[in-house]
Design an enzyme around this catalytic site. Structure first.
Site, short mmCIF file in Angstrom:
data_model
loop_
_atom_site.label_atom_id
_atom_site.label_comp_id
_atom_site.label_asym_id
_atom_site.label_seq_id
_atom_site.Cartn_x
_atom_site.Cartn_y
_atom_site.Cartn_z
N TYR A 88 4.05 -9.83 35.50
CA TYR A 88 3.77 -11.18 35.97
C TYR A 88 5.06 -11.95 36.25
O TYR A 88 5.09 -12.81 37.12
CB TYR A 88 2.95 -11.95 34.93
CG TYR A 88 1.46 -11.71 35.00
CD1 TYR A 88 0.93 -10.46 34.76
CD2 TYR A 88 0.60 -12.76 35.28
CE1 TYR A 88 -0.44 -10.25 34.80
CE2 TYR A 88 -0.77 -12.56 35.33
CZ TYR A 88 -1.28 -11.31 35.09
OH TYR A 88 -2.63 -11.11 35.15
N LYS A 135 0.81 2.51 27.76
CA LYS A 135 0.75 3.66 28.66
C LYS A 135 2.06 4.42 28.46
O LYS A 135 2.84 4.63 29.40
CB LYS A 135 0.55 3.15 30.10
CG LYS A 135 0.28 4.23 31.12
CD LYS A 135 -1.11 4.83 31.03
CE LYS A 135 -1.23 6.02 31.96
NZ LYS A 135 -2.47 6.80 31.77
N ASP A 169 -5.90 3.50 29.47
CA ASP A 169 -7.07 4.06 30.15
C ASP A 169 -8.13 4.47 29.12
O ASP A 169 -9.32 4.19 29.26
CB ASP A 169 -6.70 5.23 31.07
CG ASP A 169 -5.71 6.21 30.47
OD1 ASP A 169 -5.20 5.96 29.36
OD2 ASP A 169 -5.44 7.25 31.11
N ASP A 175 -4.78 -8.71 30.65
CA ASP A 175 -5.57 -9.42 31.65
C ASP A 175 -6.80 -8.59 32.02
O ASP A 175 -7.93 -9.08 32.04
CB ASP A 175 -4.70 -9.66 32.90
CG ASP A 175 -5.49 -10.32 34.02
OD1 ASP A 175 -6.20 -11.30 33.74
OD2 ASP A 175 -5.41 -9.84 35.16
N ASP A 213 -11.14 -9.12 30.75
CA ASP A 213 -12.29 -9.27 31.65
C ASP A 213 -13.34 -8.23 31.29
O ASP A 213 -14.54 -8.52 31.24
CB ASP A 213 -11.88 -9.06 33.12
CG ASP A 213 -11.60 -10.36 33.85
OD1 ASP A 213 -11.14 -11.31 33.19
OD2 ASP A 213 -11.84 -10.44 35.07
C1 IPM Z 1 -6.39 -15.01 33.24
C2 IPM Z 1 -6.39 -15.14 34.74
C3 IPM Z 1 -4.96 -15.41 35.22
C4 IPM Z 1 -4.10 -14.24 34.80
C5 IPM Z 1 -4.83 -15.67 36.73
C6 IPM Z 1 -5.71 -16.81 37.18
C7 IPM Z 1 -3.40 -15.90 37.14
O1 IPM Z 1 -6.93 -14.01 35.32
O2 IPM Z 1 -6.03 -15.99 32.55
O3 IPM Z 1 -6.76 -13.96 32.74
O4 IPM Z 1 -4.03 -13.23 35.51
O5 IPM Z 1 -3.47 -14.34 33.74
MG MG Z 2 -7.67 -12.60 33.95
#
Ligand code: IPM
Ligand code: MG
Length: 352
Positions: A142, A187, A219, A243, A247
């Site tokens: 990032y 990894k 993975d 990240d 999700d």
């Molecule tokens: C999160 C989001 C952010 C990230 C984006 C919006 C930049 O996906 O907070 O997980 O990738 O960190």
């Molecule tokens: Mg995210």
């Protein structure tokens, strides 16, 4: 306590859910005898549109002068569809994390008993899944050197030992406070950065013998999370892997709209949902305010106000039990409730 809160509603559904985070916090403050003042500031696409900067200096200064930041979401499709855009709303969020020194992102993945059947995974598999992902937040790809021309592009996954040590320290502390099991996700079979993580983690594991530390490739971890989520207690990982895995983690709970997070480090802590700005739903009274409201629970807990945090968790569970839920988690044939109705129900419950 007397809380000074910076409120950053941002884009898309951000302003709609932000409102209910503030209202929930006000209700808890009234009930427990705290004071809170809220001040809003610009961030994300809203800030680009108005002042040309996704994280303006005034916003940074307000955050620095506050006890905590209540953040909602940033992102707008008009920037996503333009790969040449020079400024992006997401840069506002990244700038905030970097400038406030928020190197640790705490993302709890929990299931809610009343939503077990809502998870796309089998209920018996997700029942009692309860783990925390500690995501490194100010390093890695990032923030590493980037380059792009017509023919090639790269992002550098740079980590320094001190960055790895400080995030692992947070992870060991969390594991100690929980079930004492830490999984380091990397990894290391391919990436040099991961090999440094693993080396440092092995050294630190020796100094933390009360924590059972194991290592897993990312993975494999992605698979294990949906095959056997109860395996995990605390996992720690680099920015990009964290990240992606969080999700995935939200799916275990049944909706992205349920999971809050806390970002902590050297500056003012930030409390925010893990979900994004869901622009398609903006202004439609569809967004789930629970992740934002649960972020307020994490805020209180950060300041040692455990009872206040519990009151919020209880109110959220009560709303789910009463089927006062936004459409994506509503049961069949139940009435329709939107962001406002769910938010108002919880605020009222908190005042009782
Ligand atoms: C999160 C989001 C952010 C990230 C984006 C919006 C930049 O996906 O907070 O997980 O990738 O960190
Ligand atoms: Mg995210």
């Amino acid at each position: 306590m007397n809380f000074k809160i910076a409120v950053l509603p941002g884009d898309g559904i951000g302003p709609e859910i932000s409102l209910w985070g503030v209202k929930a916090m006000e209700a808890v403050c009234r009930r427990f005898g705290h004071q809170a003042t809220f001040q809003e500031a610009l961030c994300g696409a809203a800030a680009i549109d108005q002042v040309g900067d996704p994280f303006p200096k005034e916003t940074l200064e307000l955050c620095q002068a506050s006890d905590a930041v209540l953040f909602s979401a940033v992102g707008d499709p008009k920037y996503d569809q333009n790969p040449d855009a020079k400024v992006r709303p997401e840069q506002g969020l990244l700038a905030m994390r970097k400038q406030l020194g928020l190197f640790a992102n705490i993302r709890p993945v929990q299931t809610f008993p009343s939503l077990l059947h809502h998870s796309p995974l089998k209920p018996e598999l997700v029942k009692d899944a309860d783990f925390v992902c500690i995501r490194e937040l100010t390093g890695g790809m990032y923030f590493g050197e980037k380059y792009q021309d017509e023919e090639k592009a790269y992002d550098t996954n740079l980590y320094h030992r001190n960055e790895v040590e400080r995030i692992l320290k947070v992870a060991f502390e969390y594991a100690r406070r929980r079930k004492g099991h830490l999984t380091v996700v990397d990894k290391a079979n391919v990436l040099a950065s991961s090999r440094l993580w693993r080396k440092v983690a092995k050294e630190m594991a020796l100094q933390n013998p009360d924590v059972q530390t194991d290592f897993m490739y990312v993975d494999n971890a992605a698979m294990r999370m949906i095959q056997d989520p109860r395996f995990f207690d605390v996992m720690v990982t680099e920015n990009t892997f964290g990240d992606i895995l969080t999700d995935e983690g939200s799916v275990i709970s049944g909706s992205m709209g349920l999971l809050p997070s806390a970002s902590i480090g050297t500056g003012t802590p930030v409390f925010e949902p893990i979900h994004g700005s869901w622009p398609q739903a903006a202004g439609k009274n569809l967004a789930n305010p629970l992740a934002q409201i649960l972020s307020v629970a994490m805020l209180f807990e950060h300041f040692g106000c455990t009872e206040e945090g519990n009151a919020i968790r209880k109110a959220v569970n009560a709303s789910l039990d009463a089927n006062v839920r936004t459409p994506e988690i509503q049961v069949e044939n139940a009435p329709h409730y939107g962001t406002r109705e769910v938010g108002a129900w919880i605020t009222e419950y908190l005042q009782k």
